[in-house]
Scaffold this active site. Structure first.
Site, short mmCIF file in Angstrom:
data_model
loop_
_atom_site.label_atom_id
_atom_site.label_comp_id
_atom_site.label_asym_id
_atom_site.label_seq_id
_atom_site.Cartn_x
_atom_site.Cartn_y
_atom_site.Cartn_z
N ASN A 9 3.20 6.76 -3.83
CA ASN A 9 1.84 6.24 -4.00
C ASN A 9 0.93 6.95 -3.00
O ASN A 9 0.96 6.65 -1.81
CB ASN A 9 1.85 4.71 -3.74
CG ASN A 9 0.46 4.12 -3.87
OD1 ASN A 9 -0.49 4.79 -4.28
ND2 ASN A 9 0.32 2.84 -3.51
N LYS A 11 -2.18 6.76 -2.81
CA LYS A 11 -3.38 5.95 -2.51
C LYS A 11 -4.63 6.85 -2.62
O LYS A 11 -4.62 7.77 -3.43
CB LYS A 11 -3.23 5.28 -1.15
CG LYS A 11 -1.90 4.52 -1.03
CD LYS A 11 -1.81 3.60 0.12
CE LYS A 11 -0.46 2.90 0.08
NZ LYS A 11 -0.31 1.91 1.14
N HIS A 94 -1.10 -4.10 -6.63
CA HIS A 94 -0.77 -3.62 -5.28
C HIS A 94 -1.54 -4.48 -4.27
O HIS A 94 -2.66 -4.91 -4.55
CB HIS A 94 -1.16 -2.14 -5.15
CG HIS A 94 -0.65 -1.53 -3.88
ND1 HIS A 94 -1.30 -1.72 -2.68
CD2 HIS A 94 0.43 -0.77 -3.61
CE1 HIS A 94 -0.62 -1.08 -1.72
NE2 HIS A 94 0.44 -0.51 -2.27
N GLU A 96 -3.21 -3.80 -1.78
CA GLU A 96 -4.56 -3.32 -1.46
C GLU A 96 -5.54 -3.70 -2.57
O GLU A 96 -6.72 -3.95 -2.30
CB GLU A 96 -4.52 -1.80 -1.22
CG GLU A 96 -3.88 -1.50 0.14
CD GLU A 96 -3.06 -0.22 0.20
OE1 GLU A 96 -3.25 0.67 -0.64
OE2 GLU A 96 -2.22 -0.12 1.13
N GLU A 166 6.65 -5.58 -1.79
CA GLU A 166 5.92 -4.91 -0.72
C GLU A 166 5.29 -5.96 0.19
O GLU A 166 4.16 -6.41 -0.08
CB GLU A 166 4.81 -4.03 -1.30
CG GLU A 166 5.30 -2.83 -2.07
CD GLU A 166 4.35 -1.65 -1.94
OE1 GLU A 166 4.81 -0.57 -1.58
OE2 GLU A 166 3.15 -1.82 -2.16
N GLY A 172 1.96 0.39 5.70
CA GLY A 172 1.17 1.26 6.56
C GLY A 172 1.19 0.86 8.02
O GLY A 172 0.39 1.36 8.82
N SER A 212 6.23 1.01 4.83
CA SER A 212 6.65 1.85 5.96
C SER A 212 8.04 2.45 5.75
O SER A 212 8.84 2.53 6.69
CB SER A 212 6.60 1.05 7.27
OG SER A 212 5.26 0.68 7.55
#
Ligand code: 13P
Length: 257
Positions: A9, A11, A94, A96, A166, A172, A212
């Site tokens: 991904n 992003k 996701h 985000e 996730e 991240g 991560s």
């Protein structure tokens, strides 16, 4: 034992040129492993050129997002209908999207259905925040996100659905979940899916881990019971690191429990 599924991904990173260069390097560094499906989720602008560039026996494409309606006055959106034939997978929900753009359960459920309608495999992302985890709500959050995300999906449709665990706190942050955390979450996800769709679907559904993931910790997840692959952000932007993870995925299948 099924194949591992490894998704990059990107992003909102890389220009069209940088993305093309990354895939060029990645192609040189990776072999075509029959044991691993490698999927790239670049930004929308990269999809068409990468579709021409990639060796389709080696890589598949994935959208990072889309809108659930097929067409109409929705300025700035891209539909699953428009992505049909271009991508094999699409991320849905996701964290985000959920936390920065306010996507919620019902919309996410509609996206899962739209993807299925257009022969795109939805990768439904679920996971708790640090606060929810601290409050002992992980299982409740996973339950609610699965119920909303898989509403109106049939057992037959579930053949095309992938679930990615996730945890928001691991994304991240460099603060990855332990394989033990992931094993528990995967078991919880499969229990809920069993409740909704039966034991066979719960056994067969692919469950990925993301948050991560690095070259150094990938093997631990890939060897974990109930984990079928990885959803990778930061490390997928470096050809050498991502290629190393693909190789690890190939190696891990031989010793898999
Ligand atoms: P990182 O690997 O950068 O933590 O991102 C994980 C992720 O969100 C993949 O979708």
């Amino acid at each position: 034992m099924g194949k591992h599924l490894i998704i990059a991904n990107w992003k909102m990173n890389l220009t069209i040129h940088e993305g093309s260069l990354l895939v060029h390097k990645l192609s040189e560094l990776t072999q075509n492993h029959r044991t691993v499906d490698v999927v790239l989720a670049p930004g929308f602008l990269n999809l068409q050129s990468l579709n021409l560039q990639i060796d389709h026996s080696k890589f598949k494409l994935c959208a990072q997002n889309f809108y659930w309606r097929d067409a109409g006055a929705f300025t700035g959106e891209v539909s699953a209908n428009q992505l049909r034939g271009l991508v094999s997978y699409a991320l849905v929900g996701h964290s985000e999207r959920r936390h920065i753009f306010g996507e919620a359960g019902r919309e996410i459920g509609r996206k899962v259905q739209a993807a299925i309608r257009h022969d795109i495999k939805p990768v439904l992302c679920v996971g708790e925040t640090a606060m929810e985890r601290g409050d002992g709500e992980t299982n409740d959050v996973l339950h609610d996100q699965l119920v909303a995300g898989l509403a109106n999906v049939t057992s037959d449709d579930m053949k095309h659905v992938i679930i990615a665990y996730e945890p928001v706190w691991a994304i991240g942050s460099g603060n990855s979940a332990t394989p033990d955390d992931v094993e528990k979450a995967s078991a919880m996800i499969r229990r809920q899916i069993q409740h909704m769709f039966g034991a066979q679907v719960a056994r067969d559904v692919q469950v990925l881990y993301g948050g991560s993931v690095s070259m150094d910790n990938a093997r631990g997840y890939l060897d974990t019971k109930g984990v079928n692959g990885l959803l990778i952000g930061g490390a997928s932007l470096h050809a050498d690191q991502f290629a190393s993870i693909i190789k690890t995925a190939h190696q891990s299948l031989s010793g898999k429990k």
